[in-house]
Design a protein around this motif. Structure first.
Motif, short mmCIF file in Angstrom:
data_model
loop_
_atom_site.label_atom_id
_atom_site.label_comp_id
_atom_site.label_asym_id
_atom_site.label_seq_id
_atom_site.Cartn_x
_atom_site.Cartn_y
_atom_site.Cartn_z
N TRP A 85 0.81 -1.22 0.00
CA TRP A 85 0.00 0.00 0.00
C TRP A 85 0.85 1.28 0.00
O TRP A 85 0.36 2.34 0.38
CB TRP A 85 -0.92 0.03 1.24
CG TRP A 85 -1.94 -1.05 1.29
CD1 TRP A 85 -2.21 -2.01 0.34
CD2 TRP A 85 -2.86 -1.31 2.37
NE1 TRP A 85 -3.23 -2.83 0.77
CE2 TRP A 85 -3.66 -2.43 2.01
CE3 TRP A 85 -3.10 -0.69 3.60
CZ2 TRP A 85 -4.66 -2.95 2.83
CZ3 TRP A 85 -4.10 -1.21 4.43
CH2 TRP A 85 -4.88 -2.32 4.04
N LEU A 133 -1.78 9.76 4.13
CA LEU A 133 -2.32 10.31 5.38
C LEU A 133 -1.45 9.94 6.58
O LEU A 133 -1.23 10.75 7.49
CB LEU A 133 -3.75 9.79 5.61
CG LEU A 133 -4.83 10.32 4.68
CD1 LEU A 133 -6.14 9.53 4.87
CD2 LEU A 133 -5.08 11.81 4.95
N THR A 134 -0.94 8.70 6.56
CA THR A 134 -0.08 8.25 7.65
C THR A 134 1.23 9.05 7.66
O THR A 134 1.69 9.50 8.72
CB THR A 134 0.21 6.74 7.50
OG1 THR A 134 -1.04 6.03 7.47
CG2 THR A 134 1.07 6.22 8.63
N THR A 151 -0.68 4.57 -1.64
CA THR A 151 -2.13 4.78 -1.47
C THR A 151 -2.38 6.01 -0.60
O THR A 151 -1.46 6.58 0.00
CB THR A 151 -2.77 3.58 -0.75
OG1 THR A 151 -2.19 3.47 0.56
CG2 THR A 151 -2.53 2.28 -1.51
N GLU A 152 -3.68 6.38 -0.51
CA GLU A 152 -4.07 7.50 0.34
C GLU A 152 -3.75 7.19 1.81
O GLU A 152 -3.42 8.09 2.58
CB GLU A 152 -5.57 7.77 0.16
CG GLU A 152 -5.97 9.16 0.64
CD GLU A 152 -7.48 9.35 0.61
OE1 GLU A 152 -8.19 8.54 -0.02
OE2 GLU A 152 -7.94 10.31 1.26
N ILE A 153 -3.90 5.91 2.19
CA ILE A 153 -3.59 5.53 3.57
C ILE A 153 -2.13 5.86 3.89
O ILE A 153 -1.83 6.44 4.94
CB ILE A 153 -3.87 4.02 3.79
CG1 ILE A 153 -5.38 3.74 3.72
CG2 ILE A 153 -3.28 3.53 5.12
CD1 ILE A 153 -5.76 2.27 3.70
#
Lengths: 269, 269
Positions: free
Chosen positions: B155, B163-164, B158-160
């Motif tokens: 991932w 953001l993290t 990814t957006e995750i």
């Protein structure tokens, strides 16, 4: 006799969610909690090692004169509960059976989802227990390795948690599960986020809660309930290593202040 | 003599990002990789245990007649590099020194960020190495426990992940770092996402790349470079336990097909 405490053991602090449910349903009981924080996580360790660690934890708790023990750790339950019950005389229960039973009886379409750490999912422990009750239940399981660090960062109700839950659970929802077992002691903290993703039609099974109910029944049957409520119950916390975050994260898990955490040299037991 | 392979050792598969850089800068060398996948992660283990594991890995690699060894693991480098160099005669280098040196020489405002696993950050290994070069450099370090599972899930972009990275790095950016050490072998896969968050004015230091450069220099100085390029170099992969995902995740790390992974009983070495 009934004043003797209940022992609760986990590899770390996840078991505090089980402790929370026990405190709620058995508010009068004295409890000793032991978290093996020096040797967490158990996931990658061999069966022999995990049995050794579990026996050490039980020996320690028995030195505190406990009347029953809850192994509040999925890995330790899967790998060592049977051996612990063969060796010791007091009641010892794990977190898997009650959760599996609840899922097996709550599913209507016989499609159950199980989420957990990679170790728990690989062990197929929930699948085995659910299969014992009803072989026709189809189990869709999924390891969710981001969930534990999300909970430990205190990010359970953030967009990151929500996006992660979508990624992990999309597949399970598509396959039509009507019950979802939160098969890791950290996951009850994600209940709201997971509930929002799966919707109201999928029942969330929290093994911590079901285990606490089982414990209550066992204590009642064996007449081990603490009846004298004139003195407030005592809660003791022991760990094998004090991580900086234990108290702060632990309070998030327990929804209660954790005072006076003591260190124990567990390898001596 | 110069045909002898280079040994690369990691607790798991993260070291494959170091292997990738070695293959790029030393495309003619034979290489043996060992990942101690049965005992990963090393983070929570004691110094004595990590030294024992490192010596076993080195003994195994020396049985393959290696001419030099790279400890491609931050934890093993921090805990056992010194002891390994005291015990063995062949060149053995770790991943921390080169990254620390590059950061120390690249910072202009003397504020350096270091990110890594909780174990690496707690060890303060980069702080110590950077401090040896310039005591005036201020280090802002931050453990980023979600990054490893994000990378292992594939991932990274990814957006995750984005953001993290925002959550973890916001504080470091605010404190004015102009260089950021990617202090975990998994993190080079997050280079694009991290780069987008920190912007062009913060230099990303990839210790894997710097370590490969150091290795090349050492081999040149010791006249150990493989000169004969008539036969294509061979790459061998050994692990102490074959996890399902090793090949698939590993290829993502290495950007190359991994063939013929062999199992080794490492506790015999």
């Amino acid at each position: 006799m009934n004043d003797r405490p209940i022992g609760v053991f986990d590899s770390g602090l996840g078991g505090l969610t089980v402790l929370k449910e026990i405190m709620k349903i058995l508010p009068n009981e004295n409890i000793v909690y032991f978290g093996d924080t020096a040797r967490v996580p158990y996931g990658a360790r061999s069966k022999e090692t995990i049995i050794k660690y579990t026996f050490q934890a039980i020996n320690f708790l028995m030195s505190k004169n406990v009347k029953a023990i809850v192994i509040a750790c999925n890995t330790a339950t899967a790998r060592s509960l049977k051996e612990a019950n063969e060796k010791y005389d007091i009641p010892i229960i794990g977190v898997i059976e009650a959760g599996a039973r609840t899922a097996a009886y709550s599913t209507k379409n016989k499609i159950v989802g199980v989420i957990g750490t990679e170790g728990t999912i690989r062990s197929k422990a929930y699948n085995v227990e659910i299969g014992k009750i009803d072989k026709e239940i189809k189990i869709i399981d999924k390891a969710c390795p981001l969930f534990v660090p999300i909970v430990e960062e205190g990010w359970s109700n953030t967009e990151i948690a929500s996006l992660t839950a979508q990624k992990y659970l999309g597949e399970l929802i598509e396959q039509g599960i009507d019950s979802l077992v939160l098969g890791c002691t950290h996951y009850p903290l994600l209940k709201r986020t997971v509930g929002e993703i799966v919707g109201e039609n999928i029942k969330l099974v929290n093994p911590a809660k079901e285990t606490a109910k089982d414990l209550k029944k066992i204590l009642e049957n064996k007449e081990l309930i603490r009846l004298d409520d004139s003195i407030k119950p005592s809660y003791e916390y022991y760990v094998s290593d004090i991580p900086e975050k234990f108290a702060s994260i632990g309070e998030e898990f327990l929804k209660k202040e954790i005072q006076d955490i003591k260190n124990v040299e567990i390898q001596k037991y």
